[in-house]
Design a protein around this motif. Structure first.
Motif, short mmCIF file in Angstrom:
data_model
loop_
_atom_site.label_atom_id
_atom_site.label_comp_id
_atom_site.label_asym_id
_atom_site.label_seq_id
_atom_site.Cartn_x
_atom_site.Cartn_y
_atom_site.Cartn_z
N LEU A 97 85.32 76.69 -16.28
CA LEU A 97 84.65 75.50 -15.75
C LEU A 97 85.64 74.35 -15.57
CD1 LEU A 97 82.02 74.11 -14.90
CD2 LEU A 97 81.65 73.54 -17.32
N SER A 98 86.53 74.16 -16.50
CA SER A 98 87.50 73.07 -16.38
C SER A 98 88.44 73.30 -15.20
CB SER A 98 88.27 72.85 -17.67
OG SER A 98 89.18 73.89 -17.92
N MET A 99 88.79 74.56 -14.93
CA MET A 99 89.61 74.86 -13.75
C MET A 99 88.88 74.46 -12.47
SD MET A 99 91.13 78.60 -14.56
CE MET A 99 91.68 78.94 -16.21
N HIS A 100 87.60 74.77 -12.43
CA HIS A 100 86.84 74.50 -11.21
C HIS A 100 86.55 73.02 -11.02
CE1 HIS A 100 84.42 75.62 -7.80
NE2 HIS A 100 83.51 74.77 -8.21
N THR A 101 86.24 72.34 -12.08
CA THR A 101 85.85 70.92 -11.96
C THR A 101 87.05 69.98 -11.96
OG1 THR A 101 85.58 70.72 -14.36
CG2 THR A 101 83.60 71.30 -13.06
N LYS A 102 88.24 70.52 -12.23
CA LYS A 102 89.47 69.73 -12.31
C LYS A 102 89.43 68.74 -13.48
CE LYS A 102 90.94 71.38 -8.28
NZ LYS A 102 90.72 72.77 -8.26
N GLU A 103 88.63 69.04 -14.47
CA GLU A 103 88.56 68.26 -15.70
C GLU A 103 89.40 68.96 -16.75
OE1 GLU A 103 86.93 65.42 -16.50
OE2 GLU A 103 85.87 65.12 -14.62
N THR A 104 89.89 68.24 -17.72
CA THR A 104 90.63 68.88 -18.79
C THR A 104 89.67 69.67 -19.66
OG1 THR A 104 90.38 67.03 -20.34
CG2 THR A 104 92.30 66.97 -18.84
N PHE A 105 90.22 70.65 -20.36
CA PHE A 105 89.39 71.43 -21.27
C PHE A 105 88.77 70.51 -22.33
CE2 PHE A 105 88.86 73.86 -25.21
CZ PHE A 105 87.98 74.84 -24.78
N ALA A 106 89.55 69.56 -22.80
CA ALA A 106 89.05 68.63 -23.83
C ALA A 106 87.88 67.81 -23.31
CB ALA A 106 90.18 67.70 -24.29
N SER A 107 87.93 67.36 -22.06
CA SER A 107 86.82 66.56 -21.54
C SER A 107 85.59 67.41 -21.29
CB SER A 107 87.23 65.79 -20.28
OG SER A 107 87.51 66.67 -19.22
N VAL A 108 85.78 68.66 -20.87
CA VAL A 108 84.63 69.56 -20.69
C VAL A 108 84.02 69.87 -22.05
CG1 VAL A 108 83.95 71.90 -20.00
CG2 VAL A 108 85.45 70.54 -18.52
N ASN A 109 84.86 70.12 -23.03
CA ASN A 109 84.39 70.45 -24.37
C ASN A 109 83.64 69.28 -25.01
OD1 ASN A 109 84.15 72.15 -26.63
ND2 ASN A 109 85.96 71.26 -27.57
N SER A 110 84.14 68.06 -24.83
CA SER A 110 83.52 66.89 -25.45
C SER A 110 82.43 66.26 -24.57
CB SER A 110 84.58 65.83 -25.74
OG SER A 110 85.12 65.34 -24.52
N LYS A 111 82.32 66.74 -23.34
CA LYS A 111 81.37 66.19 -22.35
C LYS A 111 81.64 64.72 -22.06
CE LYS A 111 77.86 69.59 -23.29
NZ LYS A 111 76.50 69.89 -23.68
N ARG A 112 82.90 64.33 -22.11
CA ARG A 112 83.35 63.00 -21.70
C ARG A 112 84.24 63.19 -20.48
NH1 ARG A 112 84.68 62.28 -27.55
NH2 ARG A 112 82.78 61.50 -28.48
N PHE A 113 83.62 63.13 -19.31
CA PHE A 113 84.29 63.51 -18.08
C PHE A 113 85.10 62.37 -17.50
CE2 PHE A 113 80.15 65.76 -18.29
CZ PHE A 113 80.66 66.97 -18.73
N LEU A 114 86.26 62.72 -16.98
CA LEU A 114 87.11 61.74 -16.31
C LEU A 114 86.52 61.34 -14.96
CD1 LEU A 114 90.54 63.46 -17.06
CD2 LEU A 114 89.50 61.52 -18.27
N GLN A 116 83.03 61.56 -13.69
CA GLN A 116 81.61 61.80 -13.98
C GLN A 116 80.81 62.19 -12.73
OE1 GLN A 116 80.40 61.66 -17.10
NE2 GLN A 116 78.23 61.73 -16.73
N ASP A 117 81.02 61.46 -11.63
CA ASP A 117 80.22 61.71 -10.43
C ASP A 117 80.47 63.09 -9.84
OD1 ASP A 117 79.21 59.17 -10.73
OD2 ASP A 117 80.65 58.27 -9.33
N SER A 118 81.73 63.46 -9.73
CA SER A 118 82.03 64.74 -9.09
C SER A 118 81.84 65.92 -10.04
CB SER A 118 83.46 64.73 -8.54
OG SER A 118 84.39 64.65 -9.59
N PHE A 119 81.83 65.69 -11.33
CA PHE A 119 81.72 66.80 -12.28
C PHE A 119 80.44 67.59 -12.05
CE2 PHE A 119 80.02 68.76 -16.07
CZ PHE A 119 81.06 69.61 -16.41
N TRP A 120 79.31 66.92 -11.95
CA TRP A 120 78.04 67.64 -11.89
C TRP A 120 77.88 68.40 -10.58
CZ3 TRP A 120 76.22 68.87 -16.25
CH2 TRP A 120 76.42 68.04 -17.35
N ALA A 121 78.40 67.86 -9.50
CA ALA A 121 78.36 68.58 -8.23
C ALA A 121 79.23 69.84 -8.32
CB ALA A 121 78.83 67.69 -7.09
N ARG A 122 80.42 69.69 -8.90
CA ARG A 122 81.32 70.84 -9.06
C ARG A 122 80.76 71.84 -10.07
NH1 ARG A 122 85.62 71.62 -5.94
NH2 ARG A 122 86.85 72.41 -7.66
N PHE A 123 80.05 71.34 -11.10
CA PHE A 123 79.41 72.23 -12.08
C PHE A 123 78.38 73.11 -11.38
CE2 PHE A 123 75.81 73.08 -14.87
CZ PHE A 123 76.43 73.78 -15.90
#
Length: 166
Positions: A97-114, A116-123
């Motif tokens: 999921l972090s590869m696809h959303t371009k978020e760090t593993f830590a932010s995906v794990n903690s649900k503190r997204f860098l 926020q807007d694009s994360f849910w669409a990419r999810f």
């Protein structure tokens, strides 16, 4: 070949026979490993029956490598079976999921997204297009025979383009 033939005649006969067998062979397609650079090193990928083993000391990136490879294949619509004998499937899923959303593993794990807007669409895109192509097995301590039996069982239901065992 009779005893009276010379060695050069035998070589010609053998070469012609080999050429005839080669002409009738079906071409063997190679399969992608999921990593273009690795495919290039394997002259275009691996054969369906190949077993590739990667070994290194701990924390050298073996899991990251096969996570990238499996993600890339799944993003191309290929079915991947992923055995994780050390981590649970949620950790591997979050890596994908972090590869696809371009978020760090830590932010995906903690649900503190860098982002926020694009994360849910990419999810949502990940869940619809990629997740259905990755099948996770996370049973630690599986024996070789148990892994083979699980592959056989699941292969009756799905065709897998690659199987990764971590």
């Amino acid at each position: 070949v009779s005893q009276s033939r010379t060695r050069s005649e035998i070589k010609v006969i053998t070469a012609v026979k080999g050429l005839m067998e080669y002409i009738t062979l079906e071409p063997k397609d190679r399969k992608s490993t999921g990593l273009d650079l690795l495919d290039a090193r394997f002259n275009g990928g691996v054969f369906e029956t190949d077993l590739v083993t990667i070994g290194a000391r701990p924390a050298m990136g073996k899991t990251a490598l096969i996570c990238s490879a499996s993600y890339n294949l799944a993003s191309r619509g290929k079915n991947v079976l992923f055995f994780s004998l050390e981590m649970n499937y949620e950790q591997i899923y979050m890596r994908h999921l972090s590869m696809h959303t371009k978020e760090t593993f830590a932010s995906v794990n903690s649900k503190r997204f860098l982002h926020q807007d694009s994360f849910w669409a990419r999810f949502k895109e990940f869940e619809e297009k990629i997740a259905p192509h990755i099948f996770y097995i996370d049973k630690s301590g599986m024996t070789y025979n148990q892994i083979i039996n699980e592959i056989k069982r699941l292969s009756k239901q799905h065709q897998f383009d690659a199987i990764y065992i971590d």
